[in-house]
Write a protein that holds these residues in place. Sequence first.
Motif, PDB file in Angstrom:
ATOM      1  N   LEU A   9      61.489  94.880-110.342  1.00 41.26           N
ATOM      2  CA  LEU A   9      61.969  93.510-110.514  1.00 41.26           C
ATOM      3  C   LEU A   9      63.347  93.425-109.890  1.00 41.26           C
ATOM      4  N   SER A  62      66.049  91.826-110.119  1.00 37.47           N
ATOM      5  CA  SER A  62      66.814  90.912-110.976  1.00 37.47           C
ATOM      6  C   SER A  62      67.503  91.696-112.078  1.00 37.47           C
ATOM      7  N   SER A 106      68.569  89.763-114.633  1.00 42.48           N
ATOM      8  CA  SER A 106      68.435  88.770-115.694  1.00 42.48           C
ATOM      9  C   SER A 106      67.654  89.334-116.881  1.00 42.48           C
ATOM     10  N   ARG A 150      64.341  87.335-117.274  1.00 40.41           N
ATOM     11  CA  ARG A 150      63.230  87.714-116.382  1.00 40.41           C
ATOM     12  C   ARG A 150      62.662  89.075-116.775  1.00 40.41           C
ATOM     13  N   GLN A 151      63.523  89.989-117.174  1.00 40.49           N
ATOM     14  CA  GLN A 151      63.040  91.305-117.607  1.00 40.49           C
ATOM     15  C   GLN A 151      62.149  91.179-118.846  1.00 40.49           C
ATOM     16  N   SER A 173      62.594  86.395-107.628  1.00 34.20           N
ATOM     17  CA  SER A 173      62.414  85.052-108.176  1.00 34.20           C
ATOM     18  C   SER A 173      63.743  84.325-108.201  1.00 34.20           C
ATOM     19  N   GLN A 187      65.441  80.155-109.264  1.00 35.15           N
ATOM     20  CA  GLN A 187      65.124  78.864-109.871  1.00 35.15           C
ATOM     21  C   GLN A 187      66.281  77.890-109.713  1.00 35.15           C
ATOM     22  N   THR A 191      60.749  76.958-109.201  1.00 32.75           N
ATOM     23  CA  THR A 191      60.920  78.412-109.327  1.00 32.75           C
ATOM     24  C   THR A 191      60.179  79.103-108.190  1.00 32.75           C
ATOM     25  N   LEU A 199      58.850  82.415-106.244  1.00 31.00           N
ATOM     26  CA  LEU A 199      58.363  83.750-106.597  1.00 31.00           C
ATOM     27  C   LEU A 199      57.919  84.449-105.322  1.00 31.00           C
ATOM     28  N   ASN A 219      56.167  80.093-118.706  1.00 35.27           N
ATOM     29  CA  ASN A 219      57.090  81.147-118.279  1.00 35.27           C
ATOM     30  C   ASN A 219      57.910  80.722-117.061  1.00 35.27           C
ATOM     31  N   GLY A 229      61.926  81.267-115.948  1.00 40.05           N
ATOM     32  CA  GLY A 229      62.385  81.849-114.690  1.00 40.05           C
ATOM     33  C   GLY A 229      61.466  82.821-113.980  1.00 40.05           C
ATOM     34  N   LEU A 230      60.239  83.057-114.506  1.00 34.06           N
ATOM     35  CA  LEU A 230      59.323  83.964-113.811  1.00 34.06           C
ATOM     36  C   LEU A 230      57.883  83.498-114.039  1.00 34.06           C
TER      37      LEU A 230
END
Length: 196
Positions: free
Chosen positions: A11, A13, A15, A18-19, A72, A74, A108, A110, A174, A178-179
């Motif tokens: 991932l 990110s 965040s 998001r995790q 990702s 947003q 968002t 992806l 979701n 953010g994901l």
Amino acid sequence: MKNAKSPQLVLASTSPFRQALLGKLELPFIAIAPDCDETPLVNETAIELVERLAIGKATSCQLDSPSLVIGSDQVCVIDDRIIGKPLTREKAIEQLKAQSGRSITFYTGLALYNSQSESITSKVDTFTVHFRTLSQRVIESYVDKEEPFWCAGSFKSEGLGIVLFEKLEGKDPNTLVGLPLIDLVDMLEEQGFSVL
């Protein structure tokens, strides 16, 4: 379940939101900070921006082993204007006052990058939030309780922010956090990476 021949899942990110979302799929993954300039380009639309940044994040990670990298990004849009993270109490209150009784759109982006084949798949998911008419007292109370200073639109839909809404419209809840997991599962399956 990931088999021995599967690439690692990454991932792009830092965040925690998001995790946590990716954690719902119960797949082992690592999170890496992407190296991507997030400055919007001149005349770039919200959709173009989030797709470009999702791709940029997914392709920016330096990896030593075959990986499927998720990127990702947003943005929140009201009156065709991109609304950023408020960062301060005053800005959060101002954003929520502007959104009161209105509908705002979240885009968002992806992207899934296969480091072995160097192929990339991307898409943009849209989610619309319809706000209740909010009093100054409700807005200030919400901002003071949840402190949504790092959230586009100045709310956390996964928390107390839900009380601000009249209706939510979109394919995947979701996405708003953010994901887009529904789209991500499709992308992973296309790469031969089975979620179940």
